[in-house]
Design a protein around this motif. Structure first.
Motif, PDB file in Angstrom:
ATOM      1  N   LEU A 795      46.840 -22.080  20.867  1.00  0.00           N
ATOM      2  CA  LEU A 795      45.545 -21.909  21.534  1.00  0.00           C
ATOM      3  C   LEU A 795      45.353 -20.505  22.076  1.00  0.00           C
ATOM      4  N   THR A 796      46.428 -19.896  22.534  1.00  0.00           N
ATOM      5  CA  THR A 796      46.322 -18.573  23.160  1.00  0.00           C
ATOM      6  C   THR A 796      46.660 -17.433  22.208  1.00  0.00           C
ATOM      7  N   GLY A 797      46.886 -17.746  20.930  1.00  0.00           N
ATOM      8  CA  GLY A 797      47.100 -16.694  19.955  1.00  0.00           C
ATOM      9  C   GLY A 797      48.498 -16.128  19.903  1.00  0.00           C
ATOM     10  N   VAL A 798      49.427 -16.725  20.619  1.00  0.00           N
ATOM     11  CA  VAL A 798      50.818 -16.289  20.487  1.00  0.00           C
ATOM     12  C   VAL A 798      51.271 -16.499  19.046  1.00  0.00           C
ATOM     13  N   ASN A 799      50.789 -17.577  18.453  1.00  0.00           N
ATOM     14  CA  ASN A 799      51.033 -17.867  17.041  1.00  0.00           C
ATOM     15  C   ASN A 799      49.725 -18.263  16.386  1.00  0.00           C
ATOM     16  N   GLU A 800      49.608 -17.973  15.102  1.00  0.00           N
ATOM     17  CA  GLU A 800      48.393 -18.286  14.365  1.00  0.00           C
ATOM     18  C   GLU A 800      48.569 -19.600  13.619  1.00  0.00           C
ATOM     19  N   PRO A 801      47.563 -20.458  13.626  1.00  0.00           N
ATOM     20  CA  PRO A 801      47.692 -21.724  12.882  1.00  0.00           C
ATOM     21  C   PRO A 801      47.765 -21.458  11.384  1.00  0.00           C
ATOM     22  N   SER A 802      48.571 -22.281  10.684  1.00  0.00           N
ATOM     23  CA  SER A 802      48.736 -22.089   9.241  1.00  0.00           C
ATOM     24  C   SER A 802      48.815 -23.402   8.480  1.00  0.00           C
ATOM     25  N   ALA A 803      48.755 -24.535   9.163  1.00  0.00           N
ATOM     26  CA  ALA A 803      48.965 -25.827   8.517  1.00  0.00           C
ATOM     27  C   ALA A 803      47.702 -26.322   7.824  1.00  0.00           C
ATOM     28  N   LEU A 804      47.910 -27.269   6.918  1.00  0.00           N
ATOM     29  CA  LEU A 804      46.837 -27.862   6.125  1.00  0.00           C
ATOM     30  C   LEU A 804      46.891 -29.372   6.259  1.00  0.00           C
ATOM     31  N   LEU A 805      45.753 -30.028   6.106  1.00  0.00           N
ATOM     32  CA  LEU A 805      45.695 -31.481   6.237  1.00  0.00           C
ATOM     33  C   LEU A 805      46.474 -32.155   5.108  1.00  0.00           C
ATOM     34  N   PRO A 806      47.428 -33.034   5.435  1.00  0.00           N
ATOM     35  CA  PRO A 806      48.132 -33.799   4.406  1.00  0.00           C
ATOM     36  C   PRO A 806      47.427 -35.109   4.065  1.00  0.00           C
ATOM     37  N   LEU A 807      46.243 -35.312   4.670  1.00  0.00           N
ATOM     38  CA  LEU A 807      45.471 -36.545   4.505  1.00  0.00           C
ATOM     39  C   LEU A 807      43.988 -36.214   4.468  1.00  0.00           C
ATOM     40  N   GLN A 808      43.209 -37.085   3.880  1.00  0.00           N
ATOM     41  CA  GLN A 808      41.760 -36.978   3.963  1.00  0.00           C
ATOM     42  C   GLN A 808      41.272 -37.546   5.294  1.00  0.00           C
ATOM     43  N   MET A 809      40.210 -36.945   5.834  1.00  0.00           N
ATOM     44  CA  MET A 809      39.552 -37.473   7.023  1.00  0.00           C
ATOM     45  C   MET A 809      38.248 -38.146   6.581  1.00  0.00           C
ATOM     46  N   PRO A 810      38.117 -39.458   6.801  1.00  0.00           N
ATOM     47  CA  PRO A 810      36.962 -40.189   6.263  1.00  0.00           C
ATOM     48  C   PRO A 810      35.653 -39.817   6.951  1.00  0.00           C
ATOM     49  N   ALA A 811      34.599 -39.848   6.168  1.00  0.00           N
ATOM     50  CA  ALA A 811      33.276 -39.557   6.726  1.00  0.00           C
ATOM     51  C   ALA A 811      32.828 -40.658   7.681  1.00  0.00           C
ATOM     52  N   ASP A 812      33.231 -41.893   7.389  1.00  0.00           N
ATOM     53  CA  ASP A 812      32.822 -43.035   8.204  1.00  0.00           C
ATOM     54  C   ASP A 812      33.686 -44.225   7.833  1.00  0.00           C
ATOM     55  N   MET A 813      33.473 -45.355   8.477  1.00  0.00           N
ATOM     56  CA  MET A 813      34.249 -46.550   8.181  1.00  0.00           C
ATOM     57  C   MET A 813      33.792 -47.251   6.905  1.00  0.00           C
ATOM     58  N   HIS A 814      32.604 -46.940   6.448  1.00  0.00           N
ATOM     59  CA  HIS A 814      32.172 -47.508   5.170  1.00  0.00           C
ATOM     60  C   HIS A 814      33.089 -47.025   4.046  1.00  0.00           C
ATOM     61  N   THR A 815      33.395 -45.746   4.025  1.00  0.00           N
ATOM     62  CA  THR A 815      34.254 -45.215   2.959  1.00  0.00           C
ATOM     63  C   THR A 815      35.690 -45.717   3.103  1.00  0.00           C
ATOM     64  N   VAL A 816      36.102 -45.974   4.341  1.00  0.00           N
ATOM     65  CA  VAL A 816      37.436 -46.545   4.563  1.00  0.00           C
ATOM     66  C   VAL A 816      37.488 -47.965   4.012  1.00  0.00           C
ATOM     67  N   GLU A 817      36.460 -48.741   4.298  1.00  0.00           N
ATOM     68  CA  GLU A 817      36.448 -50.143   3.899  1.00  0.00           C
ATOM     69  C   GLU A 817      36.334 -50.315   2.393  1.00  0.00           C
ATOM     70  N   THR A 818      35.688 -49.393   1.733  1.00  0.00           N
ATOM     71  CA  THR A 818      35.438 -49.569   0.303  1.00  0.00           C
ATOM     72  C   THR A 818      36.442 -48.818  -0.583  1.00  0.00           C
ATOM     73  N   GLN A 819      37.308 -48.007  -0.005  1.00  0.00           N
ATOM     74  CA  GLN A 819      38.337 -47.354  -0.818  1.00  0.00           C
ATOM     75  C   GLN A 819      39.363 -48.394  -1.261  1.00  0.00           C
ATOM     76  N   SER A 820      40.153 -48.055  -2.282  1.00  0.00           N
ATOM     77  CA  SER A 820      41.171 -48.967  -2.797  1.00  0.00           C
ATOM     78  C   SER A 820      42.496 -48.721  -2.072  1.00  0.00           C
ATOM     79  N   GLU A 821      43.120 -49.811  -1.637  1.00  0.00           N
ATOM     80  CA  GLU A 821      44.358 -49.683  -0.873  1.00  0.00           C
ATOM     81  C   GLU A 821      45.453 -48.929  -1.629  1.00  0.00           C
ATOM     82  N   ASP A 822      45.470 -49.021  -2.956  1.00  0.00           N
ATOM     83  CA  ASP A 822      46.538 -48.425  -3.756  1.00  0.00           C
ATOM     84  C   ASP A 822      46.183 -47.068  -4.342  1.00  0.00           C
ATOM     85  N   LEU A 823      45.011 -46.547  -4.034  1.00  0.00           N
ATOM     86  CA  LEU A 823      44.567 -45.290  -4.645  1.00  0.00           C
ATOM     87  C   LEU A 823      44.412 -44.216  -3.576  1.00  0.00           C
TER      88      LEU A 823
END
Length: 866
Positions: A795-823
């Motif tokens: 937060l204070t800039g002692v170090n710079e962020p460099s990480a990337l999301l290892p997961l998708q962030m859903p737009a809403d619960m509709h997309t969560v409910e309709t996605q396939s559990e195995d995909l």
């Protein structure tokens, strides 16, 4: 002259150099009746106070010469030369002449020994170092000048005791010598063992019949229960959980090794652990300071670095610490693909991308299993190696509705996208194809789940550990895996409740007897039973096999598992020296260099999602407002009550080293809001069941109440002996996050700050619907388990962020409910008010969206969104 000690007996051995041409043929070989045919006798003691031992040594060779050995007399202090030559064996004339002439012959001894306190350490020149406990009854055999442990105390060097032989040959020799009872014990894996044992709860123990606090026992003493399962049930695999300190853990390990060395054929204990290098959030990191153990981000955090080399470094350091604690097996890594974002075990995975998960799995195992330099014994294995038990075959991330198979309500894994095979890629291309010399993961743990309708051969819907197609045909057959297969914990126990964590999990075989479950798993290809310290059902399973297939068949089947299990103990050097130097443990575990490496990894794991108008980094010594976090009363996964709490979510003392802290938002320059991702009740409600419902409710990834209008009307799988129905649908039912007030922390703070910057940090266990609050935050960060100080350094800039999301962030619960559990990677992702999409691989630094070699390698087209 060298004094060789054998318990109370001591002998001084020397060799007569009668001819330099004979010298190469002489070998010191005490207590060995094998190839060198050495014999010795002890003369009678005249009195207890006159302890004199007289040894006659005669070596027989196949060459024309007879070994010329001097009779050597060793006198204890106070002993007198008054003794009889009773029962004296014939001494060769050459030897007798040597005595008369006063010649001594020096043995070609190739080892030295010294007292290391609780154990004796024997160092073989150019060979393995041995450690044994004087109280165990083990003695030293000398063959060809080298020292070996006589573990079965039969006075001769067996193949399994010969460290010069291959692991495979040693394991087969020992397996053939073991009784069925001993092999059955080797197949067991203890329940969780805290050190010392607590007085109550599911993992309680006693010491001399009393709770620890009342017993007068040392914290490193073995509990009554531990002693019982080691001696009566022949258990040799112990799952260690909490320890009071590294030193106590090492002392406990020495105690347990001394006991196992003293009984049976001397098989050492193979102690294990679940991941134990997590963080203490409030702990302060000081460069140059040590700690109890190095602290690293969780598996998702390691994945967020997108750097397998960082994960391999973690494995190397963690393995060093594990071995210093007496731990030789890691019940990790968890390499399930997080194909369903609602699963409660997402945080233990490397995310949802098969390619990244595969590389991380390989790196993790290479780090844990590989020994180098003087630590290596053979083939990359050695004294710094920790067996990796990779989990969970064939992938456990597709539970229907995101529910977890620790519970009866989550027993079914489903495959609506017909994507069963992809979940195995991190195993078949990662864990089983290592870059390091060890080649493949030492062990595999199948998951609890019933992989519904995936058994194309036998058409069985039973838990993976019972499924002969999934274990025998796929894992053992198609993928040629010949390491240990160990069930997950309590797989063979009886189910007592559908919603209790510690209930048995014998999915699909609930109506069989406990012994029959063991037999079915054995016939499927399983070697070991997690969480079972009782040999009786294993022995009963053996008899079932004898009745069906005959004694020879079952003996061979048991020996097959014994060889697999023994290899993991031999390869890590435990048969030679399982003992720990306590002082060395103190300096190794949590040493400053390890703490530094862990802290640096934490810094590399923090993902910056939003930095509107470059509000970050923050200037130090400004005034900040931090809202308190409310934790409602409840129970943890073991059923232990959690009291209601209202407190700061971070260490205010640490915050004050960076900022001034105020409770008045009007006087603050910034607000720092620290929240957790939405926490669910797991997809089941006992209250709903009591009120006449089926008990099933949605798992939500948002904080507000969610109604599952898009859920399936009929579940894909269902059925349990404790239920009278098979439809587990939760359509049109509602649920609210347990920590719904975390959302209020953001919205209320946004209102109170009146346009001044609000920075939100999310501790993420599962993907989150950011649509509820993203527009109330000027900056957003995601972390997966780091110290508060690491966040402040970002937060204070002692170090710079460099990480990337290892997961998708859903737009809403509709997309969560309709996605396939195995995909995996099949959701519509959230787009923030700055236009950035929170997809897999997204992350920012101070300059904007990160595009580098990592994103080039791992970013690809997502799967189609429904």
């Amino acid at each position: 002259m060298e004094v060789w000690k054998y318990g109370r007996m001591e002998v001084l051995v020397s060799k007569l150099f009668s001819s330099t041409s004979i010298l190469p043929y002489f070998h010191a070989s005490i207590l060995s009746f094998g190839r060198n045919n050495l014999t010795f006798d002890r003369f009678d003691e005249q009195q207890q106070s006159k302890r004199m031992y007289f040894y006659v040594l005669e070596m027989a060779y196949t060459i024309p010469y007879r070994g010329l050995f001097a009779v050597s007399i060793f006198l204890d202090p106070g002993a007198t030369p008054d003794f009889k030559f009773a029962n004296m064996k014939f001494i060769s004339c050459f030897t007798f002449a040597a005595i008369l002439l006063g010649f001594t012959v020096h043995a070609q001894q190739k080892f030295t020994s010294h007292d290391a306190g609780q154990y004796t350490l024997v160092t073989n020149t150019g060979g393995q170092t041995l450690g044994y406990s004087p109280r165990s009854g083990v003695t030293i055999l000398v063959v060809d000048g080298f020292a070996f442990k006589d573990l079965n105390k039969n006075g001769k060097l067996d193949k399994y005791e010969d460290w010069r032989l291959s692991v495979d040959e040693r394991a087969r020799d020992l397996a053939a010598q073991m009784t069925v009872e001993q092999i059955a014990g080797l197949m067991l894996y203890s329940r969780h063992q805290p050190i010392p044992s607590p007085p109550g709860g599911p993992f309680a123990g006693t010491y001399h019949g009393k709770p620890y606090a009342e017993s007068g026992a040392n914290p490193s003493d073995l509990s009554d229960q531990q002693t019982a399962f080691l001696t009566k049930d022949n258990v040799r695999h112990i799952l260690v959980t909490s320890v009071e300190s590294p030193a106590i853990a090492a002392q406990w390990s020495n105690n347990i090794q001394a006991l196992t060395e003293s009984i049976g054929v001397g098989i050492p204990a193979n102690n294990s652990s679940d991941p134990r290098n997590g963080i203490v959030a409030s702990a302060e990191y000081n460069s140059g300071a040590g700690g109890k153990i190095s602290m690293w981000p969780g598996s998702l955090g390691m994945a967020a670095t997108f750097d397998p080399a960082e994960t391999e470094k973690f494995g190397q350091i963690a393995a060093t610490e594990y071995r210093a604690l007496g731990i030789a097996t890691a019940l990790s890594p968890q390499i399930d693909i997080s194909s369903d974002p609602r699963w409660m075990r997402v945080s233990g995975t490397f995310g949802e991308d098969p390619a990244l998960s595969t590389d991380m799995a390989r790196a993790y195992i290479d780090g844990f299993q590989t020994s180098t330099g003087q630590k290596e014994i053979a083939g990359g294995w050695g004294y710094n190696s920790v067996n990796a038990m990779v989990k969970h075959w064939p992938g456990g991330g597709s539970g229907e509705g995101g529910r977890d198979a620790h519970y009866g309500f989550g027993k079914y894994a489903v495959y609506p996208a017909n994507n069963f095979a992809q979940a195995m890629i991190p195993f078949t291309e990662g864990a089983f194809k290592l870059h390091g010399k060890t080649g493949t993961a030492a062990a595999v743990m199948p998951y609890y789940t019933i992989s519904y309708n995936q058994d194309t051969k036998n058409k069985e819907n039973v838990g993976n550990s019972y499924n002969k197609y999934i274990i025998g045909d796929l894992l053992r057959g198609k993928y040629h895996y010949d390491g240990v297969v160990c069930t997950d914990w309590l797989v063979t126990a009886n189910e007592t409740a559908i919603d209790q964590f510690l209930s048995g999990k014998s999915w699909g075989v609930e109506k069989q007897t406990i012994a029959a479950r063991h037999y079915k798993a054995l016939m499927a290809g399983v070697d070991q039973f997690g969480g079972n310290s009782d040999a009786a059902p294993v022995l009963e399973a053996y008899q079932m096999g004898v009745k069906e297939h005959g004694e020879a068949f079952m003996r061979k089947r048991f020996e097959q598992s014994a060889v697999r299990l023994l290899k993991n103990i031999f390869r890590t050097g435990l048969f030679e020296n399982p003992y720990l130097n306590i002082e060395e443990t103190k300096t190794v575990v949590g040493q400053p260099a390890f703490m530094k490496a862990g802290y640096e990894a934490q810094l590399k794991s923090v993902v910056l999602l939003k930095n509107h108008n470059h509000v970050l980094p923050l200037a130090k010594n400004k005034t900040v407002y931090i809202p308190k976090q409310f934790t409602p009363a409840g129970h943890n996964f073991l059923g232990i009550p959690i009291p209601e709490k209202l407190d700061y979510p971070v260490s205010v003392n640490l915050i004050k080293k960076y900022f001034y802290v105020t409770d008045d938002p009007d006087s603050a320059d910034y607000a720092l809001v620290f929240i957790n991702s939405p926490a669910s009740r797991g997809g089941y409600s006992a209250e709903d069941a009591k009120q006449g419902g089926n008990g099933y409710i949605p798992i939500s990834l948002q904080y507000k109440a969610y109604t599952a209008a898009d859920a399936r009307a009929t579940s894909l799988a269902g059925g349990d002996p404790l239920e009278s129905f098979t439809n587990r649908s939760y359509k049109n039912k509602s649920s609210t996050a347990i920590n719904t007030t975390d959302l209020d922390m953001v919205t209320d703070t946004y209102a109170k700050m009146k346009g001044k910057p609000v920075i939100v940090s999310v501790m993420m266990n599962n993907p989150t619907v950011f649509a509820e609050f993203e527009d109330k935050a000027n900056a957003l960060l995601v972390q997966f388990g780091v110290q508060d100080q690491a966040l402040l350094d970002i937060l204070t800039g002692v170090n710079e962020p460099s990480a990337l999301l290892p997961l998708q962030m859903p737009a809403d619960m509709h997309t969560v409910e309709t996605q396939s559990e195995d995909l995996p990677l099949d959701m519509k992702c959230f787009r923030d008010t700055d236009g950035h999409v929170y997809d897999f691989g997204f992350g920012m630094n101070w300059n904007g969206v990160i595009k580098d070699a990592r994103t080039t390698k791992y970013l690809h087209e997502s799967n189609p969104v429904k």
